[in-house]
Every structure is written in C-alpha cells, then in structure tokens.
Scaffold this motif. Sequence first.
Motif, mmCIF file in Angstrom:
data_model
loop_
_atom_site.group_PDB
_atom_site.id
_atom_site.type_symbol
_atom_site.label_atom_id
_atom_site.label_comp_id
_atom_site.label_asym_id
_atom_site.label_seq_id
_atom_site.Cartn_x
_atom_site.Cartn_y
_atom_site.Cartn_z
ATOM 1 N N ARG A 347 78.296 -33.167 31.684
ATOM 2 C CA ARG A 347 77.034 -33.064 32.633
ATOM 3 C C ARG A 347 75.840 -34.064 32.326
ATOM 4 N NH1 ARG A 347 76.548 -26.423 32.919
ATOM 5 N NH2 ARG A 347 78.882 -25.772 33.533
ATOM 6 N N GLY A 348 76.467 -35.240 32.360
ATOM 7 C CA GLY A 348 75.633 -36.187 32.432
ATOM 8 C C GLY A 348 75.283 -36.896 31.130
ATOM 9 N N LYS A 349 75.485 -36.096 30.133
ATOM 10 C CA LYS A 349 75.201 -36.460 28.571
ATOM 11 C C LYS A 349 76.448 -36.998 27.755
ATOM 12 C CE LYS A 349 70.974 -33.720 28.557
ATOM 13 N NZ LYS A 349 70.128 -32.696 27.930
ATOM 14 N N ARG A 350 76.087 -37.656 26.788
ATOM 15 C CA ARG A 350 77.320 -38.013 25.820
ATOM 16 C C ARG A 350 76.847 -37.838 24.364
ATOM 17 N NH1 ARG A 350 81.574 -41.034 27.960
ATOM 18 N NH2 ARG A 350 81.352 -41.741 29.938
ATOM 19 N N PRO A 351 77.026 -36.282 23.984
ATOM 20 C CA PRO A 351 76.648 -36.152 22.746
ATOM 21 C C PRO A 351 77.430 -37.004 21.528
ATOM 22 C CG PRO A 351 77.801 -34.300 23.837
ATOM 23 C CD PRO A 351 77.585 -35.300 24.679
ATOM 24 N N ALA A 352 77.029 -37.406 20.989
ATOM 25 C CA ALA A 352 77.354 -38.471 19.595
ATOM 26 C C ALA A 352 77.646 -37.522 18.573
ATOM 27 C CB ALA A 352 76.454 -39.708 19.698
ATOM 28 N N THR A 353 76.751 -36.451 18.227
ATOM 29 C CA THR A 353 76.917 -35.897 17.093
ATOM 30 C C THR A 353 77.375 -34.462 17.220
ATOM 31 O OG1 THR A 353 74.671 -35.457 16.896
ATOM 32 C CG2 THR A 353 75.614 -37.327 16.059
ATOM 33 N N SER A 354 77.860 -33.544 16.386
ATOM 34 C CA SER A 354 77.946 -32.105 16.659
ATOM 35 C C SER A 354 76.483 -31.264 16.770
ATOM 36 C CB SER A 354 78.872 -31.400 15.556
ATOM 37 O OG SER A 354 78.414 -31.700 14.149
ATOM 38 N N VAL A 355 75.448 -32.038 16.249
ATOM 39 C CA VAL A 355 73.930 -31.527 16.487
ATOM 40 C C VAL A 355 73.653 -31.616 17.944
ATOM 41 C CG1 VAL A 355 71.578 -31.893 15.887
ATOM 42 C CG2 VAL A 355 73.275 -31.782 14.221
ATOM 43 N N GLU A 356 73.981 -32.940 18.609
ATOM 44 C CA GLU A 356 73.621 -33.017 19.978
ATOM 45 C C GLU A 356 74.562 -32.190 20.813
ATOM 46 O OE1 GLU A 356 74.027 -37.252 20.808
ATOM 47 O OE2 GLU A 356 72.489 -37.752 19.306
ATOM 48 N N LEU A 357 75.679 -31.980 20.333
ATOM 49 C CA LEU A 357 76.683 -31.138 21.104
ATOM 50 C C LEU A 357 76.329 -29.608 21.044
ATOM 51 C CD1 LEU A 357 79.382 -31.030 22.741
ATOM 52 C CD2 LEU A 357 80.527 -30.538 20.604
ATOM 53 N N ALA A 358 75.823 -29.340 20.322
ATOM 54 C CA ALA A 358 75.426 -27.669 19.907
ATOM 55 C C ALA A 358 74.116 -27.584 20.601
ATOM 56 C CB ALA A 358 75.180 -27.417 18.378
ATOM 57 N N ALA A 359 73.100 -28.683 20.864
ATOM 58 C CA ALA A 359 72.094 -28.450 21.553
ATOM 59 C C ALA A 359 72.620 -28.547 22.892
ATOM 60 C CB ALA A 359 71.093 -29.701 21.406
ATOM 61 N N LEU A 360 73.453 -29.405 23.437
ATOM 62 C CA LEU A 360 73.945 -29.286 24.775
ATOM 63 C C LEU A 360 74.478 -27.969 25.237
ATOM 64 C CD1 LEU A 360 74.294 -30.792 27.391
ATOM 65 C CD2 LEU A 360 76.877 -31.573 26.218
ATOM 66 N N ILE A 361 75.176 -27.292 24.414
ATOM 67 C CA ILE A 361 75.986 -26.260 24.588
ATOM 68 C C ILE A 361 74.800 -24.871 24.960
ATOM 69 C CG2 ILE A 361 77.137 -24.284 23.361
ATOM 70 C CD1 ILE A 361 78.889 -26.472 22.194
ATOM 71 N N LEU A 362 73.635 -24.949 23.929
ATOM 72 C CA LEU A 362 72.900 -24.209 24.354
ATOM 73 C C LEU A 362 72.013 -24.362 25.501
ATOM 74 C CD1 LEU A 362 71.070 -21.659 22.882
ATOM 75 C CD2 LEU A 362 69.793 -23.473 21.784
ATOM 76 N N ASP A 363 71.509 -25.445 25.911
ATOM 77 C CA ASP A 363 70.902 -25.701 27.021
ATOM 78 C C ASP A 363 71.828 -25.533 28.553
ATOM 79 O OD1 ASP A 363 68.836 -26.665 25.761
ATOM 80 O OD2 ASP A 363 69.239 -28.695 25.606
ATOM 81 N N GLU A 364 73.062 -25.709 28.429
ATOM 82 C CA GLU A 364 73.968 -25.830 29.423
ATOM 83 C C GLU A 364 74.480 -24.601 29.568
ATOM 84 O OE1 GLU A 364 73.636 -27.911 32.006
ATOM 85 O OE2 GLU A 364 72.284 -29.308 31.163
ATOM 86 N N ALA A 365 74.822 -24.049 28.274
ATOM 87 C CA ALA A 365 75.884 -22.865 28.742
ATOM 88 C C ALA A 365 75.309 -21.448 27.997
ATOM 89 C CB ALA A 365 77.207 -22.921 27.734
ATOM 90 N N GLU A 366 74.023 -21.692 27.462
ATOM 91 C CA GLU A 366 73.097 -20.675 26.960
ATOM 92 C C GLU A 366 74.139 -19.914 25.814
ATOM 93 O OE1 GLU A 366 72.058 -18.773 30.603
ATOM 94 O OE2 GLU A 366 69.857 -19.258 30.163
ATOM 95 N N VAL A 367 74.754 -20.970 25.019
ATOM 96 C CA VAL A 367 75.573 -20.040 23.881
ATOM 97 C C VAL A 367 75.151 -20.836 22.637
ATOM 98 C CG1 VAL A 367 77.796 -20.175 22.793
ATOM 99 C CG2 VAL A 367 77.590 -19.550 25.347
ATOM 100 N N ALA A 368 74.724 -20.190 21.653
ATOM 101 C CA ALA A 368 74.069 -20.603 20.467
ATOM 102 C C ALA A 368 75.358 -20.877 19.213
ATOM 103 C CB ALA A 368 73.038 -19.783 19.729
#
Length: 408
Positions: A347-368
Amino acid sequence: MSAATSPSERRVSARIGAISESATLAVDAKAKALKAAGRPVIGFGAGEPDFPTPGYIVDAAVEACRNPKYHRYTPAGGLPELKAAIAEKTLRDSGYQVDASQILVTNGGKQAIYEAFAAILDPGDEVIVPAPYWTTYPESIRLAGGVPVEVVADETTGYRVSVEQLEAARTERTKVVLFVSPSNPTGAVYSEADAKAIGEWAVEHGLWVLTDEIYEHLVYGTAKFTSLPALVPALRDKCIVVNGVAKTYAMTGWRVGWLIGPKDVVKAATNLQSHATSNVSNVAQVAALAAVSGNLDAVAEMRTAFDRRRQTIVRMLNEIDGVLCPEPEGAFYAYPSVKALLGKEIRGKRPATSVELAALILDEAEVAVVPGEAFGTPGYLRLSYALGDEDLVEGVSRLQKLLGEATD
C-alpha cells in the motif's frame, strides 16, 4: 561535566532512564485506546487469557474482603497458608519437593523475576538470556546491576538454544543462565533430554539457573513440561523457580506470583520486598490460595480452546506468502518470521523493519501485533492467540488480505 549533565540537573536517574517501556503493554494500550475511539482494532498484543477468573476463586476473594483478619498487614513474604499450598502444588505439578520457607509470594511474576536477580547478582555479573526473550528479563537484569548476554535461536531450531550455544556465550563473569519453557514469546518447549542437558551443563560450571514456569500447564500435542530442578536434583541449591497464578487461572490482574529457591536467597529477596512493597494484597493472596489448592479443570478447558486457536492461527499465518510460522508447543503465542516481507511494497510503503511493518499493519488493517525488536530478534512478529475464535479469524484474515498485497 557540563551543567546539562550534572547530577543536580538530571531529572530522571540514568539507571531508571535507561529502562525501556514494556512493548507488549504499550501495544495493548494503543489497541485499547483505538478501540475506545471507535476503531475496530483487533489486538494480538496482550499475553493474557480472555477467560474470566473461575468463580470459586472470585468467591474466596469476596469472603476475604469481609474477614477483618485480612484488613491488616500480614507477613511480607506471603500468607503462611498460601506458601504451604504453593509447596504442595509444586510437588503435585512438578515433582519438585520444597519447604514453605523456600517460597516468597510476590506482586506478580515480574516482581519475582526482579527480586530473584537482585538477590543474586552483583554489578557486572553476566546472565545468559536465550532470545527471543520476554521483554522484562533483560530490563530486570540491568536494574539488578547485571549484564544480559543474548544467545539467539531462530525458527530453524524451533527457537530453542543448544548447550553448544550457551557454552560459547559463557565467560568468567557468567553467573546465571535463564531457562524458559514453555516460552514467551515463541511458544517453544524444550524436550526432557534437552532440558536435562542444559541443567547438567549449568551444574558442571557452577552456574545459577533462573527458570520461569508460568506457562507450565499450557502445553499441546506431544510436548511435555519438565521442571528443571526436579529433572536435575544437583541444580537445586543454585536454582530459582518463578511462577504465578496469572496464566493458569486467568488471573493476570490479581498480581500474585512467587519465587522458589534456596533459603538464604529467599530470605534476602524477602528482605528486599519488605522495604519495596511489604505484603501482597491479602485479598489477592486468598484468591491465589483457592486457585493453587483447587483442581485444574478450569485450565483444562482453557487449554482446549488455546489448542484449537493455536492450530488455526498457525495454519492461517502460513498461508501468507512471505510468512513462516513454526508450530508453538506451549503458552499462547505464535512467532512468525516476516523477514521475507521486509522491503516489499505494501500500500505504497516499504517497511524495512518489523517495527515499521507492525505500524503499517495497525494503520492499514487495524490489527495490533508486537514486533520482534521487543524480544531481541528483528524480523518477526508476536501474536497472542489468547483471544476469541471469531476475533482471531477476523484478525488474521485482515493480515492475509493486507500482506497478500506485498510486491517487489
């Protein structure tokens, strides 16, 4: 020394300022805040059963509230009747015979862990900490003046470290090795043979062992829990066992844990607690007494539900391209590797770390979810499956949809 760094100007001590916030609690708090704001967030962050505390335990607490005996101070080390019951429970469940004088009742497992390390560590003493590790372990070690030394295991070994790895990490400053089975965050369970080998290695080198047995009753399939000091009797004089009622009896909020160890260490830890908190809440101690004195029917029901959820979450996670999730054998966590997804476009982002991926998941999928950095191993996510079946399926379905969009 500049004025900005002088002791008189420092508002928070360097020792306390160096402590990291509990990542798991932080994720859970954020998820709850978003839900309170009206967002349909599903939280896989908190490590606590979604079941209510069994009724007979609550009833015991209600009666304790009415008893003036429990309206007053009680011994700092715990109610004598609770310590006796913990000794009986330990023999029943672990085959480990201890005396009540070897037990200290604490305000949850976290206090037991800190007080155990504080009682045996001097500044600079090293503690071997298998990673992935629960976030509290290294912080407790540092607070006690020790130095955590990480030994990393990955999905190729089921997140279990070997004696050879431990030996490679041992130095002349090594005093303690941490042993956790079943594990938080991975759900790994050591076989009896592997656990015995680690215990005998510790005895050979005169090391202390701190073993956390909080998930002792949550094992699945053919896996079996084994208590290290019962398995390796020669270890008993240098072994501290940490446990509590939180996970087994769905009592995370009651805050009752304990440590078991040699009498001199327990006395030292009790002295520390006498100045830090004094006795644990009497009402909570009476509830814990009812819990450890009762049968294990309630935990058997919970374990059946957790096992069902365990199989579901592992299957669904492994259906996602780029996700590899070993099957956990204990506790209630899945710990998938997401290294293959890092750097991909979602979705337009390239998470480089699992911290960034977790943040993307929370923002886009509303899953913590909790990123692996919190547990000492970047490139992973921890998901607690101690939540309702419908929420679990919905939450992982959202992950499947979002992560399925990953492209190079």
